[in-house]
Design a protein around this motif. Structure first.
Motif, PDB file in Angstrom:
ATOM      1  N   PHE A  34      37.252  51.939  33.421  1.00 19.37           N
ATOM      2  CA  PHE A  34      37.950  52.919  34.999  1.00 19.37           C
ATOM      3  C   PHE A  34      38.368  54.169  34.056  1.00 19.37           C
ATOM      4  O   PHE A  34      39.149  53.339  33.167  1.00 19.37           O
ATOM      5  CB  PHE A  34      38.261  52.016  36.000  1.00 19.37           C
ATOM      6  N   TYR A  36      40.932  57.319  36.006  1.00 15.02           N
ATOM      7  CA  TYR A  36      41.286  57.440  37.408  1.00 15.02           C
ATOM      8  C   TYR A  36      42.321  58.347  37.108  1.00 15.02           C
ATOM      9  O   TYR A  36      42.700  58.760  36.234  1.00 15.02           O
ATOM     10  CB  TYR A  36      41.801  56.366  38.067  1.00 15.02           C
ATOM     11  N   SER A  97      35.776  43.215  38.470  1.00  9.86           N
ATOM     12  CA  SER A  97      35.713  44.958  38.177  1.00  9.86           C
ATOM     13  C   SER A  97      36.425  45.728  39.918  1.00  9.86           C
ATOM     14  O   SER A  97      36.575  46.082  40.579  1.00  9.86           O
ATOM     15  CB  SER A  97      34.873  45.200  38.262  1.00  9.86           C
ATOM     16  N   GLY A  98      36.471  44.724  41.072  1.00  8.97           N
ATOM     17  CA  GLY A  98      37.204  44.843  42.444  1.00  8.97           C
ATOM     18  C   GLY A  98      38.427  45.073  42.511  1.00  8.97           C
ATOM     19  O   GLY A  98      39.283  44.838  43.394  1.00  8.97           O
ATOM     20  N   GLY A  99      39.198  44.903  41.011  1.00  8.07           N
ATOM     21  CA  GLY A  99      40.628  44.686  41.180  1.00  8.07           C
ATOM     22  C   GLY A  99      41.040  43.778  41.787  1.00  8.07           C
ATOM     23  O   GLY A  99      42.298  43.566  42.006  1.00  8.07           O
ATOM     24  N   GLY A 100      40.054  42.879  41.191  1.00 11.75           N
ATOM     25  CA  GLY A 100      40.899  41.284  42.045  1.00 11.75           C
ATOM     26  C   GLY A 100      41.462  40.402  41.791  1.00 11.75           C
ATOM     27  O   GLY A 100      42.388  40.784  40.943  1.00 11.75           O
ATOM     28  N   ALA A 101      41.534  39.021  40.975  1.00  2.00           N
ATOM     29  CA  ALA A 101      42.176  38.403  40.828  1.00  2.00           C
ATOM     30  C   ALA A 101      43.428  38.432  39.976  1.00  2.00           C
ATOM     31  O   ALA A 101      44.574  37.824  39.819  1.00  2.00           O
ATOM     32  CB  ALA A 101      41.750  36.962  40.496  1.00  2.00           C
ATOM     33  N   ASP A 102      42.607  39.033  38.901  1.00  2.00           N
ATOM     34  CA  ASP A 102      43.659  39.405  37.625  1.00  2.00           C
ATOM     35  C   ASP A 102      43.920  41.538  38.030  1.00  2.00           C
ATOM     36  O   ASP A 102      44.758  40.941  36.801  1.00  2.00           O
ATOM     37  CB  ASP A 102      43.581  39.139  35.802  1.00  2.00           C
ATOM     38  N   GLY A 103      43.505  41.773  38.368  1.00  4.21           N
ATOM     39  CA  GLY A 103      44.427  42.832  38.891  1.00  4.21           C
ATOM     40  C   GLY A 103      44.008  44.110  37.914  1.00  4.21           C
ATOM     41  O   GLY A 103      42.630  43.410  36.750  1.00  4.21           O
ATOM     42  N   LEU A 104      44.121  44.753  37.312  1.00  5.26           N
ATOM     43  CA  LEU A 104      43.577  46.455  36.241  1.00  5.26           C
ATOM     44  C   LEU A 104      45.855  46.385  35.898  1.00  5.26           C
ATOM     45  O   LEU A 104      46.332  45.564  36.317  1.00  5.26           O
ATOM     46  CB  LEU A 104      43.628  47.474  37.464  1.00  5.26           C
ATOM     47  N   PHE A 106      46.067  49.183  33.317  1.00  7.92           N
ATOM     48  CA  PHE A 106      46.384  50.352  33.339  1.00  7.92           C
ATOM     49  C   PHE A 106      46.853  51.152  31.741  1.00  7.92           C
ATOM     50  O   PHE A 106      48.304  50.811  31.762  1.00  7.92           O
ATOM     51  CB  PHE A 106      47.107  51.058  34.379  1.00  7.92           C
TER      52      PHE A 106
ATOM     53  N   ASN B  56      46.508  35.999  43.295  1.00  5.06           N
ATOM     54  CA  ASN B  56      47.036  36.535  41.663  1.00  5.06           C
ATOM     55  C   ASN B  56      48.486  37.543  42.059  1.00  5.06           C
ATOM     56  O   ASN B  56      48.109  37.915  42.679  1.00  5.06           O
ATOM     57  CB  ASN B  56      46.641  36.780  40.565  1.00  5.06           C
ATOM     58  N   THR B 100      32.878  45.819  41.971  1.00  4.09           N
ATOM     59  CA  THR B 100      32.956  46.730  42.702  1.00  4.09           C
ATOM     60  C   THR B 100      34.225  47.700  42.840  1.00  4.09           C
ATOM     61  O   THR B 100      34.742  46.855  41.697  1.00  4.09           O
ATOM     62  CB  THR B 100      32.751  45.919  43.878  1.00  4.09           C
TER      63      THR B 100
END
Lengths: 116, 113
Positions: A34, A36, A97-104, A106, B56, B100
């Protein structure tokens, strides 16, 4: 562990000139990538994303980025910058990709300055 | 469609106090992530909630905690505030599904004095 490197802390570009912001990532599998943008005192706005498929992705505000697996890079480009593009730009990598389980994760960001 | 709403926008607290920040995600989104942004450390992942469960968490001390309600709104709490907790706290909303993206709020600027 995943990591993102943005080698340029500051970049100064003349208005109307082309722009390329560099991003290198380290990740053991296929990454979700990504870019931003953040204006002072504001949150992050998504410019573009890469999940799979075509390695050249188009985003908003005339930005594009190219995923190069062999170079572990995801550089952001714009053919002609406008004064309103002055901001902080962040590259990010995520497993989900949804900023999910492992986070993003940066990068530290690149501060873009536009000269008149 | 309303975006991600974070309240309050600005907050000043005294060292040792505790603080609660709120995040309302985009309607229909079930995932809420929290990030801390400081000049020195940049953007760091705190934790993520999906359907009221923490999926998490990042590498932060136990003073940082959160929760998510059945309407997907989330709160983040920091106890025993330290000067180093001064930061912009950003909330990100996503559907939580594959492929997403995350949408960020404008953040809460916390200053600890």
């Amino acid at each position: 562990a995943q990591s993102v490197t943005q080698p340029d802390i500051h970049i100064t570009v003349s208005e109307g000139a082309s722009l390329e912001l560099r991003c290198n990532y380290s990740y053991g599998a296929t990454p979700y990538l990504f870019w931003y943008v953040q204006s002072p005192g504001q949150g992050l706005q998504l410019l573009l994303k890469y999940f799979s498929g075509d390695t050249l992705v188009q985003g908003i505000k005339g930005f594009e980025a190219e995923f190069k697996r062999s170079q572990s890079s995801f550089n952001l480009r714009k053919p002609s910058v406008h004064w309103s593009d002055a901001a902080e730009y962040f590259c990010a990598v995520g497993k989900y990709s949804g900023g999910g389980a492992d986070g993003l994760t940066f990068g530290k960001g690149t501060h873009l300055i536009i000269q008149p | 469609k309303a975006g991600v709403t974070q309240t309050p926008r600005y907050l000043i607290k005294t060292r040792g106090q505790q603080v609660t920040l709120s995040c309302s995600p985009i309607s229909g989104h079930r995932s809420v992530s929290w990030y801390q942004q400081t000049p020195g450390q940049g953007l760091q992942f705190l934790f993520e909630y999906f359907s009221e469960t923490q999926r998490n968490k990042g590498n932060f001390p136990g003073r940082f905690s959160g929760r998510q309600f059945s309407n997907s709104r989330s709160e983040m709490n920091v106890s025993t505030l330290e000067l180093g907790d001064s930061a912009l706290y950003l909330c990100a909303s996503s559907s939580g599904e594959v492929n997403t993206e995350a949408f960020f709020g404008q953040g809460t600027r916390l200053t600890v004095v």
